[in-house]
Scaffold this motif. Structure first.
Motif, PDB file in Angstrom:
ATOM      1  N   CYS A   1       0.508   3.211   3.526  1.00 32.97           N
ATOM      2  CA  CYS A   1       0.884   2.691   4.840  1.00 32.97           C
ATOM      3  C   CYS A   1       1.813   1.479   4.778  1.00 32.97           C
ATOM      4  O   CYS A   1       2.252   0.979   5.809  1.00 32.97           O
TER       5      CYS A   1
ATOM      6  N   CYS B   1       0.846  -1.188   0.000  1.00 32.63           N
ATOM      7  CA  CYS B   1       0.000   0.000   0.000  1.00 32.63           C
ATOM      8  C   CYS B   1       0.897   1.260   0.000  1.00 32.63           C
ATOM      9  O   CYS B   1       1.761   1.405   0.874  1.00 32.63           O
TER      10      CYS B   1
ATOM     11  N   SER C   1      -4.126  -3.180   6.439  1.00 35.42           N
ATOM     12  CA  SER C   1      -3.756  -2.498   7.688  1.00 35.42           C
ATOM     13  C   SER C   1      -4.939  -2.067   8.543  1.00 35.42           C
ATOM     14  O   SER C   1      -4.752  -1.635   9.674  1.00 35.42           O
TER      15      SER C   1
ATOM     16  N   CYS D   1      -4.529   2.696   8.145  1.00 38.05           N
ATOM     17  CA  CYS D   1      -4.132   3.157   6.817  1.00 38.05           C
ATOM     18  C   CYS D   1      -4.740   4.525   6.528  1.00 38.05           C
ATOM     19  O   CYS D   1      -5.917   4.766   6.793  1.00 38.05           O
TER      20      CYS D   1
ATOM     21  N   CYS E   1      -6.599  -2.910   1.498  1.00 34.73           N
ATOM     22  CA  CYS E   1      -5.367  -2.778   2.274  1.00 34.73           C
ATOM     23  C   CYS E   1      -5.581  -3.487   3.607  1.00 34.73           C
ATOM     24  O   CYS E   1      -6.581  -3.257   4.293  1.00 34.73           O
TER      25      CYS E   1
HETATM   26 ZN   LIG Z   1      -2.829   1.046   3.450  1.00 36.63          ZN
END
Ligand SMILES: [Zn+2]
Length: 266
Positions: free
Chosen positions: A207, A204, A229, A233, A227
């Motif tokens: 992040c 990503c 996270s 993120c 993503c």
């Molecule tokens: Zn991310």
């Protein structure tokens, strides 16, 4: 049930060109899918959404060769070579649908009426009976999978008998629906549109989290990238129902741009 089969046949012929193109392409799996990449590259000459149903496309058509000048995003896991899968799938779908058309014609097509009717299905190898067939020994098969799918669709859609064709019912109809569903699944699998989930090699750009792509049946714009996270993120993308940043549809353009920028900076 029959509505399903008719829709599946439509899907098959609309995606047939993609399958033939896939046969000629190198086996490396990549994201975004070719059709989506055309759009994301800002190629204004490319129609969007991609137009399907282009019929029997020669895999060697230069217009369908992979684009150069921009590296595809290479996936971390490499499944079996896509070209062989695609070839196997195409051969099996063709054989099954041609055979199905033969069976339907044998059971429900008049042998005496409408000999010149363009709607007639011609068996392979009947040149002595039909000297005007475009490729004599191949019969209607010479017109390709696209036409065969259209012809079967018409037969399954038909509710009243005509002079040329009876209505497909009973065991043969069940058989037709089974064959169609199987061909549909084979095609989706070969094109990676059967809901497969893949982890992208790129992280990503916001992040550094892991990006997961999911493709769903038939529609390249239905690809979704998430993503891993979660709410940490900072990407300017909406959350999914588990508070993960998710790109979908036109949002993918932004993600693709950020990934390309991160790659050039690296
Ligand atoms: Zn991310």
């Amino acid at each position: 049930m029959t509505d399903t089969a008719v829709q599946q046949l439509r899907d098959i012929r609309e995606q047939w060109g993609d399958l033939l193109t896939a046969i000629a392409r190198p086996p490396a799996p990549e994201w975004p899918p070719r059709e989506l990449r055309h759009s994301l590259d800002g190629d204004d000459t490319t129609e969007w959404p991609p137009r399907h149903g282009r019929g029997y496309i020669d895999p060697g058509d230069p217009a369908d060769r992979p684009r150069i000048g921009r590296l595809p995003l290479v996936l971390r896991q490499h499944p079996a070579p896509a070209n062989l899968d695609a070839l196997d799938a195409a051969l099996s779908i063709e054989a099954d649908l041609f055979d199905l058309a033969d069976r339907i014609a044998a059971a429900h097509q008049s042998t005496t009426v409408g000999r010149d009717d363009p709607d007639r299905w011609h068996y392979a190898g009947l040149r002595h009976l039909d000297r005007r067939a475009p490729i004599a020994t191949a019969g209607s098969r010479a017109l390709g999978l696209h036409w065969a799918a259209c012809w079967i669709e018409d037969r399954l859609d038909q509710t009243e008998p005509t002079d040329l064709h009876g209505v497909v019912r009973g065991v043969l109809r069940d058989h037709a629906e089974r064959v169609t569903a199987q061909a549909h699944t084979t095609l989706a699998r070969a094109l990676g549109r059967d809901g497969r989930t893949t982890v992208l090699a790129d992280l990503c750009p916001w992040c550094g989290g892991e990006l997961t792509a999911r493709t769903t049946s038939g529609d390249p714009m239905a690809a979704t990238i998430t993503c891993g996270s979660g709410p940490m993120c900072t990407a300017p993308a909406p959350y999914d129902d588990r508070a993960r940043r998710t790109w979908h549809g036109r949002d993918l353009v932004q993600l693709y741009g950020a990934l390309s920028a991160a790659r050039s900076a690296a």
